[in-house]
Design a protein around this motif. Structure first.
Motif, PDB file in Angstrom:
ATOM      1  N   THR A 104       0.817  -1.213   0.000  1.00  0.00           N
ATOM      2  CA  THR A 104       0.000   0.000   0.000  1.00  0.00           C
ATOM      3  C   THR A 104       0.857   1.272   0.000  1.00  0.00           C
ATOM      4  O   THR A 104       0.349   2.352  -0.300  1.00  0.00           O
ATOM      5  CB  THR A 104      -0.952   0.001   1.199  1.00  0.00           C
ATOM      6  OG1 THR A 104      -0.222  -0.420   2.349  1.00  0.00           O
ATOM      7  CG2 THR A 104      -2.109  -0.968   0.980  1.00  0.00           C
ATOM      8  N   GLY A 145       0.019  -6.020  -7.956  1.00  0.00           N
ATOM      9  CA  GLY A 145       0.006  -6.239  -9.397  1.00  0.00           C
ATOM     10  C   GLY A 145       0.301  -4.974 -10.181  1.00  0.00           C
ATOM     11  O   GLY A 145       0.679  -3.966  -9.595  1.00  0.00           O
ATOM     12  N   ARG A 167      -4.463  -2.685  -9.811  1.00  0.00           N
ATOM     13  CA  ARG A 167      -3.517  -2.317  -8.758  1.00  0.00           C
ATOM     14  C   ARG A 167      -4.079  -1.383  -7.678  1.00  0.00           C
ATOM     15  O   ARG A 167      -4.013  -1.682  -6.492  1.00  0.00           O
ATOM     16  CB  ARG A 167      -2.304  -1.662  -9.439  1.00  0.00           C
ATOM     17  CG  ARG A 167      -1.212  -1.193  -8.508  1.00  0.00           C
ATOM     18  CD  ARG A 167      -0.027  -0.626  -9.315  1.00  0.00           C
ATOM     19  NE  ARG A 167       1.018  -0.119  -8.433  1.00  0.00           N
ATOM     20  CZ  ARG A 167       1.938  -0.893  -7.857  1.00  0.00           C
ATOM     21  NH1 ARG A 167       1.937  -2.194  -8.074  1.00  0.00           N
ATOM     22  NH2 ARG A 167       2.854  -0.383  -7.062  1.00  0.00           N
ATOM     23  N   ASP A 168      -4.640  -0.258  -8.104  1.00  0.00           N
ATOM     24  CA  ASP A 168      -5.065   0.729  -7.124  1.00  0.00           C
ATOM     25  C   ASP A 168      -6.247   0.245  -6.307  1.00  0.00           C
ATOM     26  O   ASP A 168      -6.405   0.624  -5.142  1.00  0.00           O
ATOM     27  CB  ASP A 168      -5.396   2.063  -7.798  1.00  0.00           C
ATOM     28  CG  ASP A 168      -4.231   3.014  -7.684  1.00  0.00           C
ATOM     29  OD1 ASP A 168      -3.149   2.562  -7.253  1.00  0.00           O
ATOM     30  OD2 ASP A 168      -4.393   4.203  -8.000  1.00  0.00           O
ATOM     31  N   ARG A 221      -4.883  -2.067  -3.656  1.00  0.00           N
ATOM     32  CA  ARG A 221      -4.205  -1.294  -2.617  1.00  0.00           C
ATOM     33  C   ARG A 221      -5.207  -0.610  -1.677  1.00  0.00           C
ATOM     34  O   ARG A 221      -5.083  -0.684  -0.446  1.00  0.00           O
ATOM     35  CB  ARG A 221      -3.276  -0.254  -3.261  1.00  0.00           C
ATOM     36  CG  ARG A 221      -1.987  -0.880  -3.775  1.00  0.00           C
ATOM     37  CD  ARG A 221      -1.206  -0.074  -4.815  1.00  0.00           C
ATOM     38  NE  ARG A 221      -1.240   1.353  -4.781  1.00  0.00           N
ATOM     39  CZ  ARG A 221      -0.279   2.130  -4.259  1.00  0.00           C
ATOM     40  NH1 ARG A 221       0.801   1.584  -3.701  1.00  0.00           N
ATOM     41  NH2 ARG A 221      -0.364   3.444  -4.320  1.00  0.00           N
TER      42      ARG A 221
END
Lengths: 437, 437
Positions: A302, A378, A412-413, A416
């Motif tokens: 993160t 990722g 990805r985001d 996270r």
């Protein structure tokens, strides 16, 4: 045309409208970045929501590009069909900011210089040690006979005008400035005038279950003709339940809404973390503060997002001491005392490392609790037994260590953000449970 | 009205429009969840972007609620002002889905049952082992004389109609179904007709100067009738310059756009950090990677936000080792080795502490560079000589320590985000300068 309804005649007659309906609004957004699709217009939705709090029903949103005749035509048309017209955008200092000129055109007046605004603009720049660009002078212009709406957070003041029978408010397009001027000028000026039907909105926020699972628990409350009207939305892993109550008086609508919120809370139990403006970080902060507990964190994938969220509430320093961003394994070793042999044996993304990060961070920071996150966000870095989206969260505290293995979908985001929310939610549940005991 | 421009007459005459302009579009979104502000309309921006690829210029976005006469009035009005009208929403099976009825009303025809669609609908449910609700039958209705646009991903087929001279496409409001029908039906049908102009968009991103200062450098490029058309927007402290180039062929438009981007880069120099999808973290990451340099950070008021941004690009582990979230002074002392006497003498928000945080973090993490941030994000915690918004950023690297004092306007989150961006921008400038030498 279809057979015209009573609603049509009411809406199109100011007299009938004033007799039968609450005040109506139209919202006009200005900007070629919006009509071309480069930017999504979020201002109109915000303004509609705020107007609804006063019982004002928004009938139309219209967006036009930075062309003075298109803007003028839209102002002229929308100010006939609604009692209130709120315009956002086109108040900047550059050549493609043309809302002032368009409004002056519709009113058939010239632009005049507001000396007081010019003085404030000059001060705004001076206080920051900047020199004012001559082009900013245009922001002190307004159509003759209109009023300036002071903007304490930017260089573009708003404008208030009457066009025919409509009250017209122009606010800047920058969302934060728009919101400030809506709060400061638009809502107070309209508050007294809204008519009979009053709408009250509540939003109940949950974390930990999907939309369909949440929906299944409250299905019978979600009829389309129900009052309060209940619906679900999802954003960033948070499933929220919207409640809209209508009544003649505000307190009645509020009572209806609050009763429905209580029913939803009763059914959904600990999935519910807050209502309306209550965010997960704020609720968690309140729980920590109540227990005089402190928190530290160690985050890997993160990269700081958990800390960013935890410090969103002002006053977070009451309970949040800080943390470690252990992006590289050397940082996990040197700062979070994670044994290199453990990383070699189990991998950096493992229950063991997540646990060690939480325990060692808690000890080194001397806090009541510590949270840790390690995972594969990722799109690269995944493998057969450790795919992208695998995230371990750990919580260490007075009653010991808790571990959670999550397999999260999405880009990805999203992985996270979801990881950071899951870590916070672990601690929320722990604190709520220990409070109940 | 202001003096009417040539553009006004061209837009309002189908003949002149066909001679002088590319095809124009209007986009109509249907739904009370949109006008009430509960949901943000993202469909219109998507549709505009896709139409622009064909050289079709979107003039207006309009949103109305689930009322048959409001929808009909909007269809009638918008189909006069544009060559193409794309409508999304109101095709579902429930009582508040009224777009079919409104379109039939505007055309003065009845709704007819499309037997083929009914058969496909029945199959759609059978294949999933569901029983079809009788209310779904309404989705097989369309106004007489219109065409059905097959929907392979849902139960609501689209509709194609001509209203006056305008081509009208109705697609479902569910974003994934809308996107599918735009790809499958709307773009192919319009591709041949879009005629001459092809549009290409570029966006140049800058950081470090206000919108008016950026605008002053490119004023002469921003004429409203220029091709490429140039305009500025601001979001989160980033001033972006939009470039829209029109030409007969795509490669010509691209060449025009790229030449204008180069001119803007030349004028704005180091203010420009990227184009289109290039973000500040991605550009910074690329610079660090090129130089095989590493980075660590120490952040106080931003609480992790700088780290969160730095780890947005996948592969950030190539250069970003990690950092310290020194929210509490004890963490500044214990982890970033900041002398307690220094904090007592100068305060935690001071040039001295920012400098020590950067220098000690760089040393302890063993990185090429270290960035630090300490400031007062507000709304509380400010004082006479240290007001809310005062933020120090520091950069330590091989050529020594750099310090920056910033006085930032706006609410807490804006101050925090701007601080993180400023820190990243310090390092970007340092790396670009050292690359040039």
């Amino acid at each position: 045309m279809p057979p015209l309804t009573a609603r049509y005649w009411i809406l199109n007659s100011p007299l009938l409208r004033s007799m039968f309906m609450s005040i109506t609004a139209a919202i006009l957004s200005i900007g070629t970045e919006l009509t071309s699709g480069l930017t999504v217009d979020t201002n109109s939705a915000h303004i509609s929501t705020r107007l609804a709090e006063l019982g004002i029903v928004t009938l139309r949103h219209v967006t036009v590009g930075d062309h003075v005749d298109d803007i003028a035509a839209a102002i002229a048309a929308e100010s006939v069909g609604a009692d209130v017209l709120v315009i956002s955008g086109g108040l900047g200092p550059t050549e493609d900011d043309l809302t002032r000129q368009a409004l002056a055109g519709v009113l058939g007046v010239e632009l005049v210089l507001d000396e007081k605004v010019l003085e404030e603009l000059t001060l705004f720049f001076e206080r920051r040690g900047w020199s004012m660009n001559p082009t900013n002078r245009v922001q002190a212009l307004r159509p003759a006979g209109t009023e300036t709406l002071a903007n304490p957070v930017g260089t573009a003041p708003g404008i208030y005008a009457r066009v025919g029978k409509a009250e017209v408010f122009v606010v800047p397009g920058v969302p934060s400035e728009m919101r400030t001027l809506i709060d400061l000028h638009v809502l107070p000026r309209l508050a007294g005038k809204a008519g009979s039907a009053c709408l009250v909105f509540r939003t109940v926020h949950t974390f930990g279950a999907g939309e369909s699972a949440v929906g299944a628990e409250i299905r019978d409350l979600m009829h389309r003709s129900a009052n309060p009207l209940v619906g679900t939305t999802v954003a960033d892993g948070v499933v929220s339940i919207r409640v809209r109550a209508a009544a003649v008086a505000k307190d009645q609508a509020e009572k209806l809404a609050d009763q429905r919120v209580e029913e939803i809370r009763r059914r959904l139990g600990k999935l519910v973390y807050g209502v309306d403006e209550e965010t997960l970080p704020a609720v968690l902060g309140q729980l920590l503060r109540q227990r005089a507990a402190t928190l530290s964190i160690a985050e890997s994938c993160t990269g700081g997002w958990l800390g960013k969220l935890l410090t969103e509430p002002s006053g977070a320093s009451d309970y949040f001491l800080g943390g470690l961003i252990c992006y590289d394994n050397r940082v996990k070793r040197d700062f979070a005392d994670v044994d290199e042999a453990m990383i070699a044996a189990h991998g950096a993304v493992s229950e063991q490392v997540a646990g060690a990060m939480a325990q060692n961070t808690r000890r080194r920071f001397g806090t009541t609790y510590a949270l840790s996150i390690t995972g594969i966000a990722g799109p690269t870095g995944g493998s057969g037994d450790k795919p992208v989206g695998l995230v371990y969260t750990a919580l260490d505290g007075p009653t010991g260590l808790r571990l959670q293995r999550n397999q999260l979908p999405g880009p990805r985001d999203r992985v996270r953000l979801r990881s950071a929310l899951m870590a916070m939610n672990m601690l929320r549940l722990e604190l709520e449970d220990s409070t109940r005991k």
